[in-house]
Design a protein around this motif. Structure first.
Motif, mmCIF file in Angstrom:
data_model
loop_
_atom_site.group_PDB
_atom_site.id
_atom_site.type_symbol
_atom_site.label_atom_id
_atom_site.label_comp_id
_atom_site.label_asym_id
_atom_site.label_seq_id
_atom_site.Cartn_x
_atom_site.Cartn_y
_atom_site.Cartn_z
ATOM 1 N N PRO A 125 0.858 -1.196 0.000
ATOM 2 C CA PRO A 125 0.000 0.000 0.000
ATOM 3 C C PRO A 125 0.884 1.233 0.000
ATOM 4 N N ALA A 126 0.430 2.261 -0.661
ATOM 5 C CA ALA A 126 1.267 3.460 -0.775
ATOM 6 C C ALA A 126 1.595 4.040 0.592
ATOM 7 N N LYS A 127 0.572 4.122 1.439
ATOM 8 C CA LYS A 127 0.783 4.641 2.793
ATOM 9 C C LYS A 127 -0.282 4.056 3.701
ATOM 10 N N GLY A 128 0.003 4.108 4.984
ATOM 11 C CA GLY A 128 -1.032 3.745 5.961
ATOM 12 C C GLY A 128 -1.211 2.259 6.135
ATOM 13 N N ASP A 129 -2.301 1.908 6.800
ATOM 14 C CA ASP A 129 -2.582 0.535 7.192
ATOM 15 C C ASP A 129 -2.998 -0.298 5.984
ATOM 16 N N ALA A 130 -2.485 -1.532 5.905
ATOM 17 C CA ALA A 130 -2.776 -2.388 4.754
ATOM 18 C C ALA A 130 -4.257 -2.752 4.696
ATOM 19 N N ASP A 131 -4.893 -2.947 5.845
ATOM 20 C CA ASP A 131 -6.320 -3.267 5.838
ATOM 21 C C ASP A 131 -7.138 -2.091 5.332
ATOM 22 N N SER A 132 -6.690 -0.878 5.616
ATOM 23 C CA SER A 132 -7.359 0.294 5.059
ATOM 24 C C SER A 132 -7.250 0.280 3.545
ATOM 25 N N GLU A 133 -6.125 -0.191 3.031
ATOM 26 C CA GLU A 133 -5.959 -0.288 1.583
ATOM 27 C C GLU A 133 -6.917 -1.332 1.005
ATOM 28 N N SER A 134 -7.081 -2.443 1.716
ATOM 29 C CA SER A 134 -8.033 -3.457 1.270
ATOM 30 C C SER A 134 -9.440 -2.873 1.226
ATOM 31 N N GLU A 135 -9.771 -2.104 2.244
ATOM 32 C CA GLU A 135 -11.091 -1.459 2.308
ATOM 33 C C GLU A 135 -11.268 -0.493 1.136
ATOM 34 N N LYS A 136 -10.200 0.237 0.818
ATOM 35 C CA LYS A 136 -10.256 1.185 -0.292
ATOM 36 C C LYS A 136 -10.498 0.454 -1.616
ATOM 37 N N ILE A 137 -9.798 -0.662 -1.818
ATOM 38 C CA ILE A 137 -9.963 -1.427 -3.060
ATOM 39 C C ILE A 137 -11.396 -1.944 -3.181
ATOM 40 N N MET A 138 -11.928 -2.492 -2.088
ATOM 41 C CA MET A 138 -13.281 -3.025 -2.118
ATOM 42 C C MET A 138 -14.304 -1.912 -2.402
ATOM 43 N N ARG A 139 -14.098 -0.740 -1.820
ATOM 44 C CA ARG A 139 -15.016 0.376 -2.039
ATOM 45 C C ARG A 139 -14.971 0.813 -3.507
ATOM 46 N N GLU A 140 -13.745 0.946 -4.051
ATOM 47 C CA GLU A 140 -13.628 1.346 -5.449
ATOM 48 C C GLU A 140 -14.261 0.313 -6.376
ATOM 49 N N LEU A 141 -14.111 -0.965 -6.046
ATOM 50 C CA LEU A 141 -14.699 -2.022 -6.871
ATOM 51 C C LEU A 141 -16.234 -1.919 -6.842
ATOM 52 N N GLN A 142 -16.784 -1.675 -5.673
ATOM 53 C CA GLN A 142 -18.236 -1.554 -5.566
ATOM 54 C C GLN A 142 -18.750 -0.340 -6.336
ATOM 55 N N TYR A 143 -18.069 0.798 -6.219
ATOM 56 C CA TYR A 143 -18.501 1.978 -6.970
ATOM 57 C C TYR A 143 -18.310 1.779 -8.469
ATOM 58 N N GLY A 144 -17.245 1.068 -8.842
ATOM 59 C CA GLY A 144 -17.028 0.790 -10.255
ATOM 60 C C GLY A 144 -18.157 -0.033 -10.837
ATOM 61 N N MET A 145 -18.601 -1.068 -10.092
ATOM 62 C CA MET A 145 -19.719 -1.896 -10.539
ATOM 63 C C MET A 145 -21.008 -1.074 -10.618
ATOM 64 N N LEU A 146 -21.219 -0.217 -9.611
ATOM 65 C CA LEU A 146 -22.423 0.605 -9.579
ATOM 66 C C LEU A 146 -22.486 1.528 -10.801
ATOM 67 N N LEU A 147 -21.394 2.240 -11.070
ATOM 68 C CA LEU A 147 -21.378 3.185 -12.181
ATOM 69 C C LEU A 147 -21.502 2.474 -13.522
ATOM 70 N N GLU A 148 -20.927 1.288 -13.633
ATOM 71 C CA GLU A 148 -20.962 0.561 -14.895
ATOM 72 C C GLU A 148 -22.341 -0.048 -15.146
ATOM 73 N N LYS A 149 -22.908 -0.722 -14.134
ATOM 74 C CA LYS A 149 -24.152 -1.469 -14.332
ATOM 75 C C LYS A 149 -25.402 -0.602 -14.243
ATOM 76 N N VAL A 150 -25.305 0.527 -13.484
ATOM 77 C CA VAL A 150 -26.488 1.358 -13.297
ATOM 78 C C VAL A 150 -26.428 2.627 -14.131
ATOM 79 N N TYR A 151 -25.226 3.252 -14.213
ATOM 80 C CA TYR A 151 -25.113 4.532 -14.898
ATOM 81 C C TYR A 151 -24.319 4.427 -16.207
ATOM 82 N N SER A 152 -23.980 3.201 -16.610
ATOM 83 C CA SER A 152 -23.332 2.936 -17.908
ATOM 84 C C SER A 152 -22.013 3.669 -18.099
ATOM 85 N N LEU A 153 -21.298 3.877 -17.005
ATOM 86 C CA LEU A 153 -19.943 4.421 -17.094
ATOM 87 C C LEU A 153 -18.958 3.252 -17.028
#
Length: 797
Positions: A125-153
């Motif tokens: 991870p670039a900085k900070g706690d590794a579990d926080s980085e895992s949380e960040k990845i999971m959040r980005e993945l969820q938003y990526g799915m949301l924008l792609e499947k619902v808003y066609s981005l």
């Protein structure tokens, strides 16, 4: 296969997350679509699975996580459709809640891995706690799915990343590439779909400043993810561990390589999969094309530490290095080998160190061997297998880079020391050399054979000279020499007396000469006598005694005491000279260090050229003026403060010598002298001699005066101007004397100088007349730390 529930990381949780609903509806739809478009051979199988799912309509809706174990047969059918045909139970594959770290079905290999590695972390991870980085990845993945499947981005980020696990059994790291397949997930709004204008948002800008706005507009807990995820892990330990080694080498900045190599060793143990192996590195450092061996400075080498700990000489190791340089090759050694490519002294050191196996890999740069990379194990452990050797192969290129870095840093350190300690190019004048070099490059084409660089000249500089001389050093040396000669003659006469010298003509002549010299040295020797006595010892005596040893080996016992006495390092015939030179060296080192440290304060007054040089003491020249630093204004106050600095440092010299006398075998004393030249001078850098010198006939006279004033006498007396415990200041111009008298009064008020100021006329020297001096004593009180008072110049700034 296992239908147990596993939470990949209990630490990955956040409130703003999808509502996760497990459903197989989209998978069933996928099977139905495959019947229409897929291979005909699979159609009956897909129809059969769909028929099975119709028996459990609840699987198309919302299946509670804790109930899934009741549908193990159906989960197995899902796995047979999704897993490659060649996969087995050891593959790392699992089904999870949609975009959630909760596993509900997995292969035996995945289940076993999760049991022993409970807390994985995201790699690097670039900085900070590794579990926080895992949380960040999971959040980005969820938003990526949301924008792609619902808003066609389109979701441009990868749905895979590298995770690092600490293996509790081995203590090593394991690296896995994690891939999340989201084909069987649908996302919908729980209530009304939040309105968002996506026309101005590009897929690339989503993860910048726009992301914060999106998180505010679209809370994840207002959406439902329905379906399931497929998680696949791929072991990439060997590749990632090698990459980690590369990162350590590229990004390190520590001068001390020991901590760095500890990290590299851990990464390399991960590459080979065992902590049984130790790794080392030997860079081939050289000075003037000769090996520069520093066992103590290379603690990350296996072979050098073994040699250091078990008394292998550097000379012996140099032979191994020379042989390896001539014939670089991989050397493999095991303790059970009857024959070895390693020399016996290394084998012996390895046995004592408990090393059972050892490999040397040659490292090359530009087709030249620059060192070697090492691998070893303790006694009783296995050597590297062929597979492990293959995994280590990419590491050799990284070790080449590390060795080059170590060699470059070593060479730079040598250059820095030379520049700081041995050359005249100091920081204050470096800019002038930089400009001259730039002008040379600018004004000459590469194809021109021109070697003329503009002259480096500094004009109108104020010269300040100071000298600390050891009192009567020549007399002390002569006395020490005479005492040692007396001892050497006594030992020679004693040795010859035990050899029946009368029976051998040459020995008899040596004995006669020795007795004659014994009488002569009762009086001080002149230069010619000293030369003749040296010739007697080094030519006549040495030649005859060596011949005697060759012809009559039995005479050795009688001659041993004499030869031991003339050993320069330990012999009693050199004792007085050793003690004197040791005392002189200690005193000069103390004074030199004082000036070295004090020069930092001098340069803070105003940048100037400060040069020390050794005689029988320590002398220095200061050149200060506007031309040294053209971008700053050189003021009269700067020059005055430098003169104050001269007085204060000389006071410190006197006190340091007083403190040092009780510790010396010879009670040496020093004299302190300052010379104030009334005019400015020019200095130029002599390219042939690589040093600064005065320029012009008048300026050269300044140097001539300096050379002649060290033993100047007070006019019409036999008394030297310079005396121990006093500071003498020679001048021409009465204005300089008045200025220094003011400085002296300041220091007398501080109780640093005595109230014994003398104003003196000096004898005429060859080509120099009109010299005058003032002389003042340094108080005998404890002034080891000279307080620096706030003078007028300091107050003004």
């Amino acid at each position: 296969m296992k239908a147990d529930l596993i939470h990949i990381s209990k630490k990955i949780h956040f409130e703003n997350s999808f509502k996760s609903v497990i459903s197989f509806k989209k998978f069933i739809d996928f099977l139905k679509s495959s019947i229409q478009t897929g291979p005909s051979i699979k159609i009956p199988y897909f129809k059969w699975i769909i028929k099975k799912f119709k028996k459990f309509p609840e699987l198309s809706n919302n299946v509670p996580l804790e109930k899934l174990s009741e549908y193990e047969e159906m989960l197995e059918l899902v796995s047979t459709c999704l897993l490659p045909l060649a996969s087995d139970e050891n593959s790392l594959w699992a089904l999870s809640s949609p975009l959630s770290p909760q596993i509900f079905y997995s292969t035996d290999g995945f289940h076993k891995l999760m049991e022993c590695l409970e807390h994985p972390v995201v790699l690097d991870p670039a900085k900070g706690d590794a579990d926080s980085e895992s949380e960040k990845i999971m959040r980005e993945l969820q938003y990526g799915m949301l924008l792609e499947k619902v808003y066609s981005l389109p979701y441009l980020k990868k749905t895979e990343w590298i995770r690092k696990f600490a293996d509790p059994e081995t203590g090593l790291d394991k690296y896995f590439q994690v891939n999340i397949d989201t084909r069987f997930i649908d996302i919908r709004a729980i209530n009304q779909l939040p309105a968002m204008d996506c026309s101005s948002i590009s897929p690339a800008s989503v993860w910048g400043e726009e992301f914060k706005k999106i998180q505010h507009l679209l809370p994840l807990n207002q959406f439902e993810a329905r379906g399931f995820s497929i998680i696949t892990l791929t072991d990439v330990t060997a590749v990632q561990a090698v990459e980690q080694v590369s990162k350590l080498v590229i990004h390190h900045s520590e001068k001390d390589k020991r901590p760095l190599f500890d990290e590299i060793t851990h990464a390399l143990q991960t590459v080979v999969g065992s902590r049984d192996y130790q790794f080392g590195l030997v860079p081939f450092l050289s000075i003037n094309d000769r090996p520069a061996l520093i066992f103590e400075k290379i603690p990350y080498s296996i072979i050098l530490q073994a040699c250091l700990n078990f008394n292998v000489s550097k000379k012996e190791f140099s032979k191994l290095r020379s042989d390896f340089t001539r014939n670089p090759r991989m050397i493999i050694w095991s303790s059970g080998d009857k024959e070895s490519q390693l020399p016996e002294f290394v084998v012996s050191a390895f046995h004592q160190a408990g090393i059972g196996n050892y490999i040397m890999f040659p490292i090359f740069h530009n087709e030249q061997v620059t060192g070697f990379f090492e691998v070893s194990t303790k006694e009783g452990k296995q050597m590297l297998s062929e597979g492990q050797l293959v995994r280590l192969k990419p590491v050799l290129a990284i070790m080449t880079q590390l060795i080059q870095d170590i060699i470059a840093r070593f060479n730079q350190s040598i250059e820095n020391i030379i520049k700081e300690k041995f050359t005249s190019i100091q920081p204050a004048v470096q800019w002038k050399f930089n400009e001259a070099a730039w002008h040379f490059l600018r004004d000459h084409n590469n194809d021109e054979e021109v070697d003329t660089v503009e002259d480096i000249i500094f004009k109108n500089l104020h010269p300040l000279y100071g000298a600390v001389d050891i009192r009567n050093s020549t007399i002390l040396r002569n006395k020490a020499l005479e005492k040692d000669y007396t001892v050497q003659l006594r030992m020679l006469i004693k040795a010859l007396s035990s050899l029946n010298y009368h029976e051998k003509l040459q020995l008899d002549r040596i004995m006669t000469a020795a007795n004659n010299w014994r009488q002569i040295i009762q009086e001080p020797l002149n230069t010619q006598q000293e030369v003749r006595l040296n010739e007697f010892f080094n030519l006549d005596v040495q030649y005859e005694l060596e011949n005697l040893l060759h012809e009559e080996p039995e005479s050795t016992e009688s001659l041993i005491p004499y030869f031991q006495s003339i050993d320069e390092e330990n012999g009693i015939a050199f004792e007085n000279r050793r003690l004197l030179e040791g005392a002189i060296k200690k005193l000069n080192l103390t004074v030199n260090n004082l000036f070295e440290n004090a020069s930092e304060d001098l340069l803070k007054i105003f940048p100037c050229y400060f040069e020390k040089f050794r005689t029988d003491g320590v002398e220095y020249d200061i050149y200060a003026g506007q031309s040294i630093v053209p971008h700053a204004v050189f003021k009269k106050e700067h020059l005055q403060e430098m003169k104050r600095w001269q007085l204060r440092t000389m006071i410190q010299v006197v006190q340091l010598v007083r403190d040092l006398v009780p510790e010396m075998d010879f009670p040496l004393q020093t004299t302190q002298l300052l010379f104030i030249h009334p005019q400015t001078i020019d200095i130029t850098f002599r390219k042939d001699e690589r040093r600064f010198d005065v320029e012009g006939a008048y300026n050269i006279r300044y140097h001539i005066i300096k050379k002649r004033i060290d033993k100047v006498l007070i006019l019409d007396t036999n008394e030297r101007l310079t005396q121990p415990g006093k500071i003498a200041i020679i001048y021409f111009d009465e204005r300089d004397a008045q200025e220094f008298k003011g400085f002296i009064r300041e220091l007398q008020d501080e109780n640093l100088l005595s109230d014994d100021l003398e104003e003196l006329d000096l004898e005429t020297l060859q080509g120099v007349d009109g010299l005058k001096a003032i002389r003042v004593g340094v108080r005998a009180e404890d002034v080891r730390t000279i307080p620096k008072s706030m003078n007028k110049f300091e107050k003004s700034i």
